[in-house]
Design a protein around this motif. Structure first.
Motif, PDB file in Angstrom:
ATOM      1  N   ALA A 209       0.799  -1.196   0.176  1.00 28.17           N
ATOM      2  CA  ALA A 209       0.258   0.060   0.290  1.00 28.17           C
ATOM      3  C   ALA A 209       0.683   1.116   0.156  1.00 28.17           C
ATOM      4  N   ARG A 210       1.874   1.437   0.786  1.00 26.88           N
ATOM      5  CA  ARG A 210       2.726   2.250   0.655  1.00 26.88           C
ATOM      6  C   ARG A 210       3.551   2.500  -0.518  1.00 26.88           C
ATOM      7  N   VAL A 211       3.864   1.738  -1.256  1.00 26.34           N
ATOM      8  CA  VAL A 211       4.524   1.628  -2.591  1.00 26.34           C
ATOM      9  C   VAL A 211       3.640   2.304  -3.504  1.00 26.34           C
ATOM     10  N   ALA A 212       2.324   1.757  -3.355  1.00 30.99           N
ATOM     11  CA  ALA A 212       1.574   2.085  -4.517  1.00 30.99           C
ATOM     12  C   ALA A 212       0.949   3.464  -4.321  1.00 30.99           C
ATOM     13  N   GLU A 213       0.907   4.200  -3.096  1.00 36.10           N
ATOM     14  CA  GLU A 213       0.516   5.364  -2.767  1.00 36.10           C
ATOM     15  C   GLU A 213       1.608   6.304  -3.285  1.00 36.10           C
ATOM     16  N   LEU A 214       2.959   5.897  -2.960  1.00 35.43           N
ATOM     17  CA  LEU A 214       4.214   6.680  -3.399  1.00 35.43           C
ATOM     18  C   LEU A 214       4.269   6.945  -4.868  1.00 35.43           C
ATOM     19  N   TYR A 215       3.629   5.989  -5.817  1.00 35.85           N
ATOM     20  CA  TYR A 215       3.923   5.728  -7.252  1.00 35.85           C
ATOM     21  C   TYR A 215       2.501   6.217  -7.712  1.00 35.85           C
ATOM     22  N   ARG A 216       1.576   6.634  -6.873  1.00 37.02           N
ATOM     23  CA  ARG A 216       0.350   6.777  -7.603  1.00 37.02           C
ATOM     24  C   ARG A 216       0.290   8.094  -8.461  1.00 37.02           C
ATOM     25  N   GLY A 217      -0.085   7.904  -9.741  1.00 36.20           N
ATOM     26  CA  GLY A 217      -0.189   8.908 -10.801  1.00 36.20           C
ATOM     27  C   GLY A 217       1.323   9.175 -11.526  1.00 36.20           C
ATOM     28  N   LEU A 218       2.372   8.350 -11.261  1.00 38.15           N
ATOM     29  CA  LEU A 218       3.304   8.753 -11.871  1.00 38.15           C
ATOM     30  C   LEU A 218       3.578   7.853 -13.163  1.00 38.15           C
ATOM     31  N   GLU A 244      11.042  13.042  -4.767  1.00 32.83           N
ATOM     32  CA  GLU A 244      10.984  12.607  -3.635  1.00 32.83           C
ATOM     33  C   GLU A 244      10.273  11.310  -3.279  1.00 32.83           C
ATOM     34  N   ARG A 245       9.080  11.389  -3.661  1.00 33.36           N
ATOM     35  CA  ARG A 245       8.423  10.114  -3.684  1.00 33.36           C
ATOM     36  C   ARG A 245       9.119   8.790  -4.325  1.00 33.36           C
ATOM     37  N   THR A 246       9.760   9.028  -5.438  1.00 30.64           N
ATOM     38  CA  THR A 246      10.520   7.816  -6.248  1.00 30.64           C
ATOM     39  C   THR A 246      11.631   7.385  -5.218  1.00 30.64           C
ATOM     40  N   ARG A 247      12.286   8.421  -4.714  1.00 26.81           N
ATOM     41  CA  ARG A 247      13.384   8.166  -3.660  1.00 26.81           C
ATOM     42  C   ARG A 247      12.997   7.426  -2.748  1.00 26.81           C
ATOM     43  N   LYS A 248      11.864   7.837  -1.886  1.00 26.35           N
ATOM     44  CA  LYS A 248      11.428   7.015  -0.850  1.00 26.35           C
ATOM     45  C   LYS A 248      10.968   5.433  -1.193  1.00 26.35           C
ATOM     46  N   VAL A 249      10.589   5.209  -2.527  1.00 23.17           N
ATOM     47  CA  VAL A 249      10.553   3.860  -2.770  1.00 23.17           C
ATOM     48  C   VAL A 249      11.749   3.210  -2.939  1.00 23.17           C
ATOM     49  N   LEU A 250      12.675   3.711  -3.392  1.00 20.89           N
ATOM     50  CA  LEU A 250      13.893   3.342  -3.684  1.00 20.89           C
ATOM     51  C   LEU A 250      14.520   3.045  -2.376  1.00 20.89           C
ATOM     52  N   GLU A 251      14.462   3.916  -1.538  1.00 13.95           N
ATOM     53  CA  GLU A 251      14.981   3.545  -0.128  1.00 13.95           C
ATOM     54  C   GLU A 251      14.373   2.577   0.749  1.00 13.95           C
ATOM     55  N   LEU A 252      13.029   2.412   0.508  1.00 12.15           N
ATOM     56  CA  LEU A 252      12.377   1.163   1.207  1.00 12.15           C
ATOM     57  C   LEU A 252      12.849  -0.136   0.797  1.00 12.15           C
ATOM     58  N   LEU A 253      12.934  -0.206  -0.630  1.00 14.08           N
ATOM     59  CA  LEU A 253      13.498  -1.347  -1.135  1.00 14.08           C
ATOM     60  C   LEU A 253      15.025  -1.696  -0.673  1.00 14.08           C
ATOM     61  N   ARG A 254      15.624  -0.732  -0.705  1.00 16.75           N
ATOM     62  CA  ARG A 254      17.180  -0.870  -0.484  1.00 16.75           C
ATOM     63  C   ARG A 254      17.381  -1.405   1.135  1.00 16.75           C
ATOM     64  N   ARG A 255      16.305  -1.153   1.973  1.00 16.23           N
ATOM     65  CA  ARG A 255      16.528  -1.600   3.360  1.00 16.23           C
ATOM     66  C   ARG A 255      15.936  -2.753   3.599  1.00 16.23           C
ATOM     67  N   GLN A 256      15.399  -3.482   2.621  1.00 14.61           N
ATOM     68  CA  GLN A 256      14.661  -4.876   2.897  1.00 14.61           C
ATOM     69  C   GLN A 256      15.725  -5.928   2.808  1.00 14.61           C
ATOM     70  N   PRO A 257      15.654  -6.779   3.663  1.00  6.97           N
ATOM     71  CA  PRO A 257      16.691  -8.156   3.425  1.00  6.97           C
ATOM     72  C   PRO A 257      16.594  -8.600   1.974  1.00  6.97           C
ATOM     73  N   PRO A 258      17.697  -8.748   1.486  1.00  9.67           N
ATOM     74  CA  PRO A 258      17.521  -9.478   0.107  1.00  9.67           C
ATOM     75  C   PRO A 258      17.626 -10.855   0.096  1.00  9.67           C
ATOM     76  N   GLY A 259      17.660 -11.497   1.090  1.00  6.17           N
ATOM     77  CA  GLY A 259      17.550 -13.022   1.010  1.00  6.17           C
ATOM     78  C   GLY A 259      18.694 -13.692   0.660  1.00  6.17           C
ATOM     79  N   SER A 260      18.389 -14.738  -0.210  1.00  2.00           N
ATOM     80  CA  SER A 260      19.602 -15.547  -0.833  1.00  2.00           C
ATOM     81  C   SER A 260      19.073 -16.157  -1.978  1.00  2.00           C
ATOM     82  N   GLY A 261      20.236 -16.757  -2.669  1.00  2.00           N
ATOM     83  CA  GLY A 261      19.921 -17.289  -3.889  1.00  2.00           C
ATOM     84  C   GLY A 261      19.006 -16.504  -5.111  1.00  2.00           C
ATOM     85  N   ALA A 262      17.907 -17.197  -5.506  1.00  2.00           N
ATOM     86  CA  ALA A 262      17.320 -16.544  -6.439  1.00  2.00           C
ATOM     87  C   ALA A 262      16.513 -15.158  -5.597  1.00  2.00           C
ATOM     88  N   ALA A 263      16.089 -15.255  -4.473  1.00  2.00           N
ATOM     89  CA  ALA A 263      15.225 -14.109  -3.997  1.00  2.00           C
ATOM     90  C   ALA A 263      16.282 -12.954  -3.709  1.00  2.00           C
TER      91      ALA A 263
END
Length: 461
Positions: A209-218, A244-263
């Protein structure tokens, strides 16, 4: 400066042929010097020409379907470089595009290169990559939809031929494919937003929901050209807010644990797609009515293009042929509007694993859009004027040749390190500016062509 906006991404990156006045000044200066000085100048030029002749290697043809034997010398010059920037002195000449096709074919078959990179938006590159890898889509439709606005110069028969060659190669070598990437920031297609939001929905549903709102209308809802023009007509404050909105999405994704292998792999690509969305928003957030802001925008653009190429190399391990205008692949920021170039950024990142190859020509034709009416036409320039780099380079007896400027004889190296008037023609014409370039400071290697002809343009006028 607002009038430059529709063509800023390519025409500012593509420098002008010497204005006639500059050529006339060079001729008058030569005619006005005392006889002994003129004789000394002629003798020096002869020594330079002789030195270039001793080290230049003949390029027998730019035909991409012909023999590759004449590129062996270029292969030795390139050595073990991981990324080779191959420039062009016009954005619309068949011979430069065909030469690049031939060089890429050689680098693929003889040197293990696997990616062709073009100054084209990241999202457009993904569509072409899917076509060359798996045959997804129709190339004519892709070209019509992606080669728009500033990028419409790429909608030509020569690039269509290159892309089709890549597709044919992958049919024959499905387990060892070649790939296509776009490294530029001038557009972000709707599918790019979808890639990010789909990944978030799968891997991090609590952020959906957060990402959808930040990307809304872009995301674009029109064709690429209309979207880009309308975007740049938005108030500067609104464009800054979008960045600023697209930067926030990028930072949100960067902060997520990347996992391993294919993930982990999937996470890395999702972050890069979000980065490409942000690059468009950040690049278009500058005030394009302010000359200082435009300079900052163009520096950011070259930095982005270098970062995208370096990311692709790290992620895929591919050796890359980077196709761009001479301005971008160069080390030297000889244009005040470009305080730092893609080539300089890549040299900082890759060191000697990056090699810059510039191009020059003596005379010929090119396609370009009119800077006063935006209509695509064929233009022609006559033989290079005395005093220019091309005038001396074309006195070498080889019609077309490749020169390693790093190892050329001393007389040639000294001459190549001196700035003088040089042709560099972009996507827009005419351009009244005159440029003085020291070729040996700008590039490692030079490909000189005697005559070039205009490409067969396939887009709308």
């Amino acid at each position: 400066m607002a009038v430059i906006v529709p063509s800023v991404l390519l025409s500012l990156g593509a420098l002008a042929v010497a204005a006639p006045a500059a050529g006339d000044e060079a001729k008058q200066s030569a005619a006005g010097v005392p006889a002994p000085e003129a004789a000394d100048s002629a003798q020096r030029e002869r020594r330079v020409v002789d030195a270039v002749e001793r080290s230049a290697r003949t390029l027998r043809s730019t035909d991409p379907e012909g023999s590759l034997k004449d590129l062996g010398a270029l292969g030795r010059m390139v050595g073990d470089a991981r990324v080779v920037g191959l420039g062009e002195a016009t954005h619309g000449s068949r011979d430069f595009f065909r030469m690049k096709h031939k060089v890429f074919r050689y680098l693929v078959e003889e040197k293990g290169f696997r990616t062709f990179s073009l100054e084209l938006p990241w999202s457009s590159g993904l569509r072409i990559d899917a076509y060359v890898l798996r045959g997804e889509g129709n190339l004519e439709d892709i070209a019509r939809e992606e080669f728009q606005g500033s990028y419409r110069i790429w909608n030509n028969q020569d690039y269509r031929d290159l892309i089709e060659w890549m597709r044919d190669h992958n049919r024959r070598h499905p387990d060892d494919p070649v790939r296509f990437m776009g490294d530029d920031m001038g557009y972000a297609g709707p599918e790019l937003y979808d890639r990010v939001t789909d990944y978030v929905a799968r891997a991090h549903p609590r952020l959906r929901a957060r990402v959808a709102e930040l990307y809304r209308g872009l995301a674009p809802t029109t064709d690429a050209d209309t979207y880009s023009r309308r975007y740049l007509e938005l108030p500067q404050a609104e464009r800054a807010d979008r960045a600023e909105r697209t930067r926030k999405v990028l930072e949100l994704l960067r902060r997520q644990p990347p996992g391993s292998g294919a993930a982990r792999q999937e996470h890395a690509w999702a972050v890069q797609h979000a980065r490409a969305v942000h690059q468009l928003a950040q690049g278009f957030s500058y005030d394009v009515t302010d000359e200082d802001q435009v300079v900052r925008m163009m520096r950011y653009r070259d930095q982005v293009m270098a970062e995208n190429v370096a990311w692709w190399h790290r992620r895929t391990g591919d050796r890359i042929l980077l196709s761009a205008h001479n301005t971008h692949v160069s080390y030297d920021a000889f244009d005040a509007r470009y305080p730092r170039t893609q080539g300089a950024f890549l040299r900082d990142t890759l060191g000697e694993d990056y090699v810059s190859v510039g191009s020059s020509f003596h005379q010929g034709a090119f396609k370009a859009f009119g800077t006063d009416d935006n209509v695509m036409r064929t233009y022609r320039v006559d033989a290079a004027r005395p005093g220019s780099n091309e005038h001396t380079l074309d006195k070498v007896r080889r019609r077309d040749y490749v020169l390693d400027m790093r190892t050329a004889p001393a007389a040639a190296r000294a001459w190549l390190d001196e700035p003088r008037v040089t042709r560099n023609i972009g996507a827009g014409w005419p351009d009244p500016m005159t440029y003085e370039i020291a070729l040996g400071e700008a590039h490692d290697i030079l490909v000189h062509l005697h005559d070039v002809e205009a490409t067969d343009y396939l887009g709308t006028p």
